[in-house]
Scaffold this active site. Sequence first.
Site, PDB file in Angstrom:
ATOM      1  N   SER A   1       0.852  -1.189   0.000  1.00  0.00           N
ATOM      2  CA  SER A   1       0.000   0.000   0.000  1.00  0.00           C
ATOM      3  C   SER A   1       0.888   1.239   0.000  1.00  0.00           C
ATOM      4  O   SER A   1       2.004   1.208   0.541  1.00  0.00           O
ATOM      5  CB  SER A   1      -0.843  -0.006   1.267  1.00  0.00           C
ATOM      6  OG  SER A   1      -1.348   1.277   1.516  1.00  0.00           O
ATOM      7  N   SER A   2       0.373   2.334  -0.544  1.00  0.00           N
ATOM      8  CA  SER A   2       1.168   3.574  -0.553  1.00  0.00           C
ATOM      9  C   SER A   2       1.342   4.152   0.857  1.00  0.00           C
ATOM     10  O   SER A   2       2.209   4.991   1.073  1.00  0.00           O
ATOM     11  CB  SER A   2       0.518   4.609  -1.464  1.00  0.00           C
ATOM     12  OG  SER A   2      -0.795   4.885  -1.041  1.00  0.00           O
ATOM     13  N   CYS A   3       0.535   3.683   1.828  1.00  0.00           N
ATOM     14  CA  CYS A   3       0.658   4.259   3.179  1.00  0.00           C
ATOM     15  C   CYS A   3       1.875   3.740   3.925  1.00  0.00           C
ATOM     16  O   CYS A   3       2.130   4.145   5.053  1.00  0.00           O
ATOM     17  CB  CYS A   3      -0.611   4.032   3.980  1.00  0.00           C
ATOM     18  SG  CYS A   3      -0.866   2.322   4.399  1.00  0.00           S
TER      19      CYS A   3
ATOM     20  N   TYR B   1      -1.657  -0.585  10.236  1.00  0.00           N
ATOM     21  CA  TYR B   1      -1.781  -1.236   8.917  1.00  0.00           C
ATOM     22  C   TYR B   1      -0.476  -1.080   8.136  1.00  0.00           C
ATOM     23  O   TYR B   1       0.023  -2.044   7.542  1.00  0.00           O
ATOM     24  CB  TYR B   1      -2.946  -0.582   8.155  1.00  0.00           C
ATOM     25  CG  TYR B   1      -3.130  -1.052   6.741  1.00  0.00           C
ATOM     26  CD1 TYR B   1      -3.719  -2.282   6.475  1.00  0.00           C
ATOM     27  CD2 TYR B   1      -2.725  -0.262   5.663  1.00  0.00           C
ATOM     28  CE1 TYR B   1      -3.895  -2.710   5.165  1.00  0.00           C
ATOM     29  CE2 TYR B   1      -2.897  -0.687   4.355  1.00  0.00           C
ATOM     30  CZ  TYR B   1      -3.486  -1.910   4.116  1.00  0.00           C
ATOM     31  OH  TYR B   1      -3.663  -2.343   2.825  1.00  0.00           O
TER      32      TYR B   1
ATOM     33  N   LYS C   1       2.106  -3.912   6.615  1.00  0.00           N
ATOM     34  CA  LYS C   1       2.465  -3.998   5.190  1.00  0.00           C
ATOM     35  C   LYS C   1       3.984  -3.884   4.995  1.00  0.00           C
ATOM     36  O   LYS C   1       4.556  -4.544   4.117  1.00  0.00           O
ATOM     37  CB  LYS C   1       1.737  -2.912   4.388  1.00  0.00           C
ATOM     38  CG  LYS C   1       0.242  -3.211   4.202  1.00  0.00           C
ATOM     39  CD  LYS C   1       0.047  -4.414   3.292  1.00  0.00           C
ATOM     40  CE  LYS C   1      -1.384  -4.781   3.063  1.00  0.00           C
ATOM     41  NZ  LYS C   1      -1.533  -6.035   2.307  1.00  0.00           N
TER      42      LYS C   1
ATOM     43  N   HIS D   1     -13.082   3.655   1.785  1.00  0.00           N
ATOM     44  CA  HIS D   1     -12.194   4.736   1.359  1.00  0.00           C
ATOM     45  C   HIS D   1     -13.028   5.863   0.748  1.00  0.00           C
ATOM     46  O   HIS D   1     -14.223   5.710   0.494  1.00  0.00           O
ATOM     47  CB  HIS D   1     -11.172   4.209   0.349  1.00  0.00           C
ATOM     48  CG  HIS D   1     -10.052   3.471   1.000  1.00  0.00           C
ATOM     49  ND1 HIS D   1      -9.957   2.103   0.978  1.00  0.00           N
ATOM     50  CD2 HIS D   1      -8.992   3.907   1.714  1.00  0.00           C
ATOM     51  CE1 HIS D   1      -8.882   1.735   1.649  1.00  0.00           C
ATOM     52  NE2 HIS D   1      -8.272   2.807   2.107  1.00  0.00           N
TER      53      HIS D   1
END
Length: 317
Positions: free
Chosen positions: A108-110, A137, A141, A180
């Site tokens: 994920s980009s987070c 989260y 990841k 989202h």
Amino acid sequence: MNKESKIYVAGHKGMVGSAIVRKLEAEGYTNLVLRNSKELDLRNQQAVDTFFATEKPEYVFLAAAKVGGIQANNTYRADFIYENLMIEANVIHAAYQHKVQKLLFLGSSCIYPKLAPQPLKEESLLSGYLEPTNQPYAIAKIAGIELCDAYRRQYGCDFISAMPTNLYGPNDNYDLEKSHVLPALLRKFMTAVENGDESVTVWGRGTPLREFLHVDDMAAACLFLMQKVSATSMPANELAMWNVGLGSDISIADLAQLIGTITGFQGTIHFDATKPDGTPRKLMDVSKLKALGWQASISLEDGIRQVYNDLMINRPW
Ligand code: GDP
């Protein structure tokens, strides 16, 4: 990977997993192994090991995860870190033990630091503090990326990672508390138009910038990476990880305007600043993937119109 290869898509009921299955089937791959969460609980190490020992998949797309929007991530912090860590550890370890030829892990980009330079480059990983609302989260990841890298470097496994930007498309989550922003706004605007409401409330100040990619583009990128790259032929100090995004972003306020236009909403948009904004910007640098020859093909407006048209026929809420 050839058309008869045995391919396990973990998380095939989810938005990403189902898009990967659609893409594989469209490309003529016939030997897919699929299990829903009732048939196989990926948090259960014994169950995962037995599954790999029995089915012996050759290729694995690890798209199973507990996912959600800013509020869900911030509220169910323990569930987000625990479930994702368990799924990744169990599947990646079983893939090593049962000699999977290649595994693609979806991140994920987070995972990138909140204040990392934009657009976000792969090498910004672990260079600063994370966005607090989704830190549990994100840390899970990051652990998944590290697992792939560690098994590659210690055991020579061909395990790679793809980092998608915010995704949308068929099988998205439309629960207003957990989803989202893009599906939430589609639902809010469509409902307002139907009810003749004069206003729609958008969370936060509308200033954060986000990048959105249609999940069919994401699935195409996953297949491309599975076919094109090999982690085992890369230098040990180079991370086998690729950002996947559209390459451009939009403010939440402009996204709301766009969705308002597509849905035919004519009222006013209110911003609820008591809700969190989250990270100010999350644009992916996609040049590493582009250099291999892949780029997204579905524009944001076309993608949203496509989802909107589907929702006009079949509404999941
Ligand atoms: P994030 O990318 O992890 O921050 O997750 P989201 O997609 O949930 O939120 C992105 C941005 O959209 C944040 O600034 C939210 O405050 C904003 N936003 C505006 N309206 C909504 C809404 O109705 N639902 C969600 N989830 N986010 C919203």
